[in-house]
Design a protein around this motif. Structure first.
Motif: not given
Ligand code: PTJ
Length: 241
Positions: A24, A28, A31-32, A36-38, A169, A185-186, A189
């Motif tokens: 995780q 993360e 993702d930063y 944090e967007k698709t 990610l 992506d996350n 989402r």
């Protein structure tokens, strides 16, 4: 913070493996970099993934501890929309984990869950515990959705002739580079977007679905994800004072 707490609680309840907390953290960090967007490359991968689900004769959704903990309801909705069964398939097979994950999925509304019946076959190409798969699930599937996966299993599934779709990610990880479709992506989402896309694509004919799937280029999408992260960092570097 809420997601972090969810995983820590999941770890205490054996749903998440201790290594799942490290996974995780790695996720993360990427993702930063994504903001944090698709992004567009993920949306086109989601479309190809939806086409892959609908073109498959017998798709199966592989569920590990992290995914079950992060998005159990969304997994059940994806299973209902796609007709693909959920199969619990773990890397770290500690006693009590399968049962804990089964409870999470049942509480989220899952009617049927594979991987817990004892009717198991072996993927001989693998040495880890992930080699144990359900005879009615991954063993006979022609397409497997394996989010947050390790590279060895992705390679083994591809070698067996199965279509492999993943969510990760980290575009540098081996799994997205070996899978046929990698959604960068996350997972939190991705699942609702993928379910919606499958619902919309159900109206399309096979030819159109094949066209969508064939038009997707995984290497190109991974390149776009890396370029996006690089350009974003460069733009951010100019705002640092
Ligand atoms: O529950 P188990 O026993 O099956 O174990 C599950 C883990 C995740 C511990 C196991 O599969 C594992 O060790 O996986 P890896 O090799 O750490 O790969 C997980 C990948 O998922 C990494 O590349 C992470 O960057 C990525 N990742 C982590 N969180 C997310 C994610 N990708 C998308 N969404 C996330 N939330």
């Amino acid at each position: 913070m809420m997601i972090r707490d969810l995983l820590i609680r999941g770890c205490e309840e054996k749903v998440v493996a201790p290594a799942g907390l490290i996974a995780q953290g790695r996720g993360e960090a990427f993702d930063y970099l994504l903001g944090e967007k698709t992004e567009k490359f993920a949306l086109s991968a989601i479309d190809a993934a939806a086409a892959a689900f609908l073109l498959a004769e017998y798709p199966v959704i592989s569920v590990n501890g992290n995914v079950a903990c992060l998005a159990p309801e969304a997994l059940v909705k994806l299973s209902e929309a796609s007709g693909a069964p959920l199969e619990i398939n773990l890397f770290y097979r500690e006693p009590g984990r399968e049962e804990a994950i089964l409870k999470v999925l049942k509480d989220a509304g899952a009617q049927k869950v594979l991987g817990v019946s004892g009717k198991s076959g072996l993927i001989k190409e693998l040495s880890s515990d992930r080699r144990i798969v359900d005879l009615d699930g991954i063993y006979r599937a022609d397409m497997v959705f394996v989010p947050l996966e390790d590279g060895d299993r992705t390679e083994a599934l591809v070698k067996l002739g199965k279509k492999v779709v993943t969510v990760d990610l980290n575009p540098l990880s081996r799994t997205p580079n070996r899978a046929h479709v990698a959604i960068i992506d996350n997972i939190v989402r991705v699942l609702p977007l993928l379910t919606a896309s499958i619902g919309e694509y159900r109206k399309k004919g096979r030819d159109e679905l094949e066209h969508i799937y064939d038009a997707y280029n995984n290497a190109e999408a991974l390149g776009q994800a890396l370029a996006f992260m690089g350009e974003r960092l460069l733009a951010l570097s100019k705002t640092v004072r």
